[in-house]
Design a protein around this motif. Structure first.
Motif, PDB file in Angstrom:
ATOM      1  N   PRO A  78      -9.649   1.388  -0.880  1.00 30.56           N
ATOM      2  CA  PRO A  78      -9.374  -0.019  -1.183  1.00 30.56           C
ATOM      3  C   PRO A  78     -10.616  -0.873  -0.946  1.00 30.56           C
ATOM      4  CG  PRO A  78      -8.345   0.619   0.893  1.00 30.56           C
ATOM      5  CD  PRO A  78      -8.961   1.862   0.325  1.00 30.56           C
ATOM      6  N   ASN A  79     -10.673  -2.010  -1.627  1.00 32.75           N
ATOM      7  CA  ASN A  79     -11.794  -2.936  -1.454  1.00 32.75           C
ATOM      8  C   ASN A  79     -11.244  -4.360  -1.576  1.00 32.75           C
ATOM      9  OD1 ASN A  79     -14.018  -4.580  -1.712  1.00 32.75           O
ATOM     10  ND2 ASN A  79     -15.127  -3.185  -3.086  1.00 32.75           N
ATOM     11  N   LYS A  80     -11.179  -5.030  -0.427  1.00 34.71           N
ATOM     12  CA  LYS A  80     -10.523  -6.349  -0.411  1.00 34.71           C
ATOM     13  C   LYS A  80     -11.294  -7.406  -1.205  1.00 34.71           C
ATOM     14  CE  LYS A  80     -12.493  -7.798   3.986  1.00 34.71           C
ATOM     15  NZ  LYS A  80     -12.287  -8.115   5.375  1.00 34.71           N
ATOM     16  N   PHE A  81     -12.537  -7.092  -1.579  1.00 29.56           N
ATOM     17  CA  PHE A  81     -13.324  -8.076  -2.319  1.00 29.56           C
ATOM     18  C   PHE A  81     -13.074  -8.032  -3.834  1.00 29.56           C
ATOM     19  CE2 PHE A  81     -15.693  -7.212   1.614  1.00 29.56           C
ATOM     20  CZ  PHE A  81     -15.614  -8.492   2.163  1.00 29.56           C
ATOM     21  N   ILE A  82     -12.280  -7.070  -4.278  1.00 28.77           N
ATOM     22  CA  ILE A  82     -11.954  -7.000  -5.712  1.00 28.77           C
ATOM     23  C   ILE A  82     -10.427  -7.004  -5.848  1.00 28.77           C
ATOM     24  CG2 ILE A  82     -12.141  -5.631  -7.843  1.00 28.77           C
ATOM     25  CD1 ILE A  82     -14.809  -4.534  -6.796  1.00 28.77           C
ATOM     26  N   PRO A  83      -9.869  -7.996  -6.566  1.00 28.71           N
ATOM     27  CA  PRO A  83      -8.403  -8.090  -6.634  1.00 28.71           C
ATOM     28  C   PRO A  83      -7.790  -6.816  -7.229  1.00 28.71           C
ATOM     29  CG  PRO A  83      -9.465  -9.979  -7.700  1.00 28.71           C
ATOM     30  CD  PRO A  83     -10.548  -9.025  -7.345  1.00 28.71           C
ATOM     31  N   MET A  84      -6.758  -6.326  -6.567  1.00 27.51           N
ATOM     32  CA  MET A  84      -6.147  -5.069  -7.039  1.00 27.51           C
ATOM     33  C   MET A  84      -5.636  -5.178  -8.464  1.00 27.51           C
ATOM     34  SD  MET A  84      -3.836  -3.212  -4.200  1.00 27.51           S
ATOM     35  CE  MET A  84      -4.430  -3.193  -2.527  1.00 27.51           C
ATOM     36  N   ASN A  85      -5.094  -6.384  -8.809  1.00 28.25           N
ATOM     37  CA  ASN A  85      -4.518  -6.451 -10.158  1.00 28.25           C
ATOM     38  C   ASN A  85      -5.577  -6.340 -11.253  1.00 28.25           C
ATOM     39  OD1 ASN A  85      -5.455  -8.990  -9.838  1.00 28.25           O
ATOM     40  ND2 ASN A  85      -3.484 -10.041 -10.160  1.00 28.25           N
ATOM     41  N   GLU A  86      -6.824  -6.691 -10.929  1.00 26.86           N
ATOM     42  CA  GLU A  86      -7.895  -6.495 -11.916  1.00 26.86           C
ATOM     43  C   GLU A  86      -8.123  -4.987 -12.146  1.00 26.86           C
ATOM     44  OE1 GLU A  86     -11.633  -8.579 -11.293  1.00 26.86           O
ATOM     45  OE2 GLU A  86     -12.666  -7.201 -12.668  1.00 26.86           O
ATOM     46  N   ASN A 102      -6.500   6.577   0.464  1.00 24.67           N
ATOM     47  CA  ASN A 102      -6.881   5.870   1.690  1.00 24.67           C
ATOM     48  C   ASN A 102      -6.197   4.515   1.812  1.00 24.67           C
ATOM     49  OD1 ASN A 102      -8.871   7.840   2.762  1.00 24.67           O
ATOM     50  ND2 ASN A 102      -9.867   7.409   0.805  1.00 24.67           N
ATOM     51  N   PHE A 103      -4.970   4.401   1.278  1.00 26.18           N
ATOM     52  CA  PHE A 103      -4.213   3.154   1.364  1.00 26.18           C
ATOM     53  C   PHE A 103      -3.267   3.205   2.570  1.00 26.18           C
ATOM     54  CE2 PHE A 103      -4.175   0.470  -2.738  1.00 26.18           C
ATOM     55  CZ  PHE A 103      -5.521   0.711  -2.972  1.00 26.18           C
ATOM     56  N   THR A 104      -3.236   2.094   3.320  1.00 25.44           N
ATOM     57  CA  THR A 104      -2.271   1.934   4.413  1.00 25.44           C
ATOM     58  C   THR A 104      -0.969   1.368   3.811  1.00 25.44           C
ATOM     59  OG1 THR A 104      -2.966  -0.326   4.731  1.00 25.44           O
ATOM     60  CG2 THR A 104      -4.134   1.342   6.038  1.00 25.44           C
ATOM     61  N   ILE A 105       0.043   1.190   4.660  1.00 30.24           N
ATOM     62  CA  ILE A 105       1.299   0.609   4.166  1.00 30.24           C
ATOM     63  C   ILE A 105       1.039  -0.788   3.598  1.00 30.24           C
ATOM     64  CG2 ILE A 105       3.580  -0.254   4.879  1.00 30.24           C
ATOM     65  CD1 ILE A 105       3.725   2.150   6.817  1.00 30.24           C
ATOM     66  N   ASN A 106       0.212  -1.588   4.269  1.00 32.24           N
ATOM     67  CA  ASN A 106      -0.082  -2.942   3.761  1.00 32.24           C
ATOM     68  C   ASN A 106      -0.736  -2.905   2.387  1.00 32.24           C
ATOM     69  OD1 ASN A 106       0.995  -4.211   5.931  1.00 32.24           O
ATOM     70  ND2 ASN A 106      -0.957  -4.487   7.009  1.00 32.24           N
ATOM     71  N   HIS A 107      -1.693  -1.985   2.230  1.00 28.71           N
ATOM     72  CA  HIS A 107      -2.332  -1.864   0.913  1.00 28.71           C
ATOM     73  C   HIS A 107      -1.314  -1.455  -0.149  1.00 28.71           C
ATOM     74  CE1 HIS A 107      -6.080  -0.739   3.376  1.00 28.71           C
ATOM     75  NE2 HIS A 107      -6.320  -1.920   2.843  1.00 28.71           N
ATOM     76  N   LEU A 108      -0.404  -0.543   0.238  1.00 28.93           N
ATOM     77  CA  LEU A 108       0.591  -0.065  -0.739  1.00 28.93           C
ATOM     78  C   LEU A 108       1.532  -1.196  -1.143  1.00 28.93           C
ATOM     79  CD1 LEU A 108       1.409   3.472   0.725  1.00 28.93           C
ATOM     80  CD2 LEU A 108       0.273   2.989  -1.457  1.00 28.93           C
ATOM     81  N   GLU A 109       1.904  -2.036  -0.144  1.00 25.14           N
ATOM     82  CA  GLU A 109       2.776  -3.177  -0.445  1.00 25.14           C
ATOM     83  C   GLU A 109       2.127  -4.038  -1.525  1.00 25.14           C
ATOM     84  OE1 GLU A 109       5.696  -4.367   0.844  1.00 25.14           O
ATOM     85  OE2 GLU A 109       6.073  -2.712   2.222  1.00 25.14           O
ATOM     86  N   GLU A 110       0.838  -4.278  -1.345  1.00 26.43           N
ATOM     87  CA  GLU A 110       0.120  -5.111  -2.313  1.00 26.43           C
ATOM     88  C   GLU A 110       0.005  -4.395  -3.665  1.00 26.43           C
ATOM     89  OE1 GLU A 110      -3.779  -6.452  -1.011  1.00 26.43           O
ATOM     90  OE2 GLU A 110      -4.168  -7.268  -3.021  1.00 26.43           O
ATOM     91  N   VAL A 123       2.487  -2.952 -13.240  1.00 25.65           N
ATOM     92  CA  VAL A 123       3.793  -2.584 -13.806  1.00 25.65           C
ATOM     93  C   VAL A 123       3.954  -1.061 -13.805  1.00 25.65           C
ATOM     94  CG1 VAL A 123       4.021  -4.606 -15.285  1.00 25.65           C
ATOM     95  CG2 VAL A 123       2.782  -2.607 -16.158  1.00 25.65           C
ATOM     96  N   LEU A 124       2.853  -0.339 -13.573  1.00 31.64           N
ATOM     97  CA  LEU A 124       2.907   1.124 -13.597  1.00 31.64           C
ATOM     98  C   LEU A 124       3.404   1.667 -12.258  1.00 31.64           C
ATOM     99  CD1 LEU A 124      -0.556   1.970 -15.227  1.00 31.64           C
ATOM    100  CD2 LEU A 124       1.694   2.150 -16.313  1.00 31.64           C
ATOM    101  N   PRO A 125       4.075   2.823 -12.282  1.00 32.23           N
ATOM    102  CA  PRO A 125       4.445   3.422 -10.994  1.00 32.23           C
ATOM    103  C   PRO A 125       3.210   3.946 -10.263  1.00 32.23           C
ATOM    104  CG  PRO A 125       5.146   4.833 -12.841  1.00 32.23           C
ATOM    105  CD  PRO A 125       4.541   3.596 -13.443  1.00 32.23           C
ATOM    106  N   ILE A 126       3.108   3.632  -8.973  1.00 32.26           N
ATOM    107  CA  ILE A 126       2.042   4.216  -8.141  1.00 32.26           C
ATOM    108  C   ILE A 126       2.572   5.601  -7.761  1.00 32.26           C
ATOM    109  CG2 ILE A 126       0.716   4.003  -5.976  1.00 32.26           C
ATOM    110  CD1 ILE A 126       0.171   1.594  -7.675  1.00 32.26           C
ATOM    111  N   ALA A 127       2.003   6.614  -8.397  1.00 31.25           N
ATOM    112  CA  ALA A 127       2.592   7.954  -8.261  1.00 31.25           C
ATOM    113  C   ALA A 127       2.214   8.642  -6.952  1.00 31.25           C
ATOM    114  CB  ALA A 127       2.173   8.815  -9.452  1.00 31.25           C
TER     115      ALA A 127
END
Ligand SMILES: NC(=O)c1ccc[n+]([C@@H]2O[C@H](COP(=O)([O-])OP(=O)(O)OC[C@H]3O[C@@H](n4cnc5c(N)ncnc54)[C@H](OP(=O)(O)O)[C@@H]3O)[C@@H](O)[C@H]2O)c1
Length: 272
Positions: free
Chosen positions: A108-116, A137-145, A151-155
Motif C-alpha cells: 500500500p502507498n498512502k500517498f496515492i489514492p487507492m481508487n486511482e 501487505n494490506f492490514t485490515i484498515n487497508h482492506l476496509e478502504e 466495484v471489483l471483488p478483492i480476490a
C-alpha cells in the motif's frame, strides 16, 4: 492440483512457486523444473525483474497457457493510473502472455489514492488483460478502504504468514470477506526447518517440517507460494498436498506463533 475458488469466479491452485530473489538462469531453471514437476501457479512481481526469465521458461515448457495461473504485482511507487497500465503491459510482454490471472498492489502507498489504482485495474479487467485483482501487505484498515474503492471483488491478500507469524485477526477478517490469503514466506525463509515441533509432527508422518508448515497453511484454506531453486526441494514441497494434519496437530502449530516477521522493509512506512 487442488484449487480454491476466488470471489472473481476464477480458481487458484493452492500451491505456487515463489520467485523472489531468483533471476536469470537460476530463475529459468527453477520455473521450468517446477512446471515439469506439476506446478501450474507462478508468483512474480514487476519489482522482481525476473518476468522475462519466467516467460522464457513457460515458453520452453510448452504447457498450454490455459493450464497456468500467473500472478504479478505493481510496485508501490507505480500505483498511478498510467503507471499501473504501463507496468501491466510490460509484465504481459515479458511473461509472453495475453493476460494475467492475478494482478496485485504489491504494497500500500498512502500517498496515492487507492481508487486511482483500482480504476486502472478495472480497465485492465474490462480489456481482459487481467482476470482477478487483489492486494498484498494490506492490514485490515487497508482492506476496509480497498473494499470501498472498487466495484471489483478483492480476490486475495498476499501477506507474510507461517507458523511463526499466525495473523489471527487478519485471517478471520479475510475469511468473513471471502478474501483468500496467499501466504508468502510460508517456510519462514527457512526457519521452519529449525522447529522441534514441526520436526516431530513430520517424523510421525514420514515427512519434513517444511511440508508440515505448508500443510498447516493449506488446512486453514490459504494458498502457499514456497520459493525454491533446488529440484529436490521443489518436489519435496509438493508433498504437503498429500499430508493430513489432525485438528490437535494443527492447534499445536497455531500456538508456535511468536509474531515473528521476516519481511519488514523500509518502504512499509508508506502504509503507516
Ligand atoms: N508480496 C510480497 O511482498 C512478498 C514478500 C516476500 C515474498 N513473497 C513471495 O513469496 C515467495 C516465498 O517467500 P520467500 O522466498 O520469502 O521464502 P520461503 O518460501 O518461506 O523460503 C524460501 C527458502 O526456503 C528454502 N527451501 C524451500 N524449500 C525447501 C525445502 N523443501 N527444504 C529446505 N529448504 C527449502 C529455499 O532454499 P532453496 O532455494 O535452496 O530451496 C529458500 O532459502 C517469494 O519467493 C515471493 O514470490 C512476496
Amino acid at each position: 492440483m487442488k484449487t480454491i475458488l476466488l470471489k472473481s469466479g476464477y480458481s487458484i491452485p493452492v500451491m505456487g512457486l515463489g520467485t523472489w530473489l531468483m533471476n536469470g538462469r537460476e530463475c529459468f531453471d527453477s520455473v521450468l523444473m517446477a512446471l515439469e514437476n506439476g506446478y501450474r501457479h507462478i508468483d512474480t512481481a514487476n519489482a522482481y525483474e525476473n518476468e522475462d526469465d519466467i516467460g522464457q521458461a513457460i515458453q520452453t515448457s510448452g504447457i498450454n497457457r490455459k493450464e497456468l495461473f500467473l500472478t504479478s504485482k505493481v510496485w508501490y511507487q507505480k500505483l498511478r493510473f498510467k503507471d499501473v497500465i504501463d507496468q501491466c503491459h510490460s509484465s504481459l510482454e515479458k511473461l509472453r502472455t495475453d493476460y494475467l490471472d492475478l494482478l496485485l498492489i504489491h504494497w500500500p502507498n498512502k500517498f496515492i489514492p487507492m481508487n486511482e489504482t483500482f480504476k486502472a485495474f478495472e480497465k485492465l479487467v474490462e480489456e481482459h488483460l487481467v482476470r482477478s485483482i487483489g492486494v498484498s501487505n494490506f492490514t485490515i484498515n487497508h482492506l476496509e478502504e480497498a473494499l470501498k474503492s472498487t466495484v471489483l471483488p478483492i480476490a486475495v491478500n498476499q501477506v507474510e504468514f507461517h507458523p511463526f507469524l499466525f495473523q489471527k485477526e487478519l485471517y478471520q477478517y479475510c475469511k468473513e470477506k471471502q478474501i483468500v490469503i496467499i501466504a508468502y514466506s510460508p517456510l519462514a525463509r527457512g526457519k521452519v526447518f529449525e522447529s522441534d515441533l514441526l520436526q516431530k509432527i513430520g517424523q510421525n508422518k514420514d515427512t519434513g517440517p517444511g511440508q508440515v508448515a505448508l500443510a498447516w497453511l493449506i488446512k486453514k484454506g490459504l494458498v502457499v507460494i514456497p520459493k525454491s531453486s533446488s529440484e529436490e526441494h521443489i518436489i519435496a514441497n509438493l508433498g504437503a498436498l498429500s499430508i493430513t494434519l489432525s485438528d490437535q496437530e494443527s492447534s499445536m502449530i497455531d500456538n508456535i506463533s511468536e509474531n515473528q516477521r521476516f519481511i519488514n522493509p523500509s518502504w512499509s512506512e508508506f502504509d503507516a
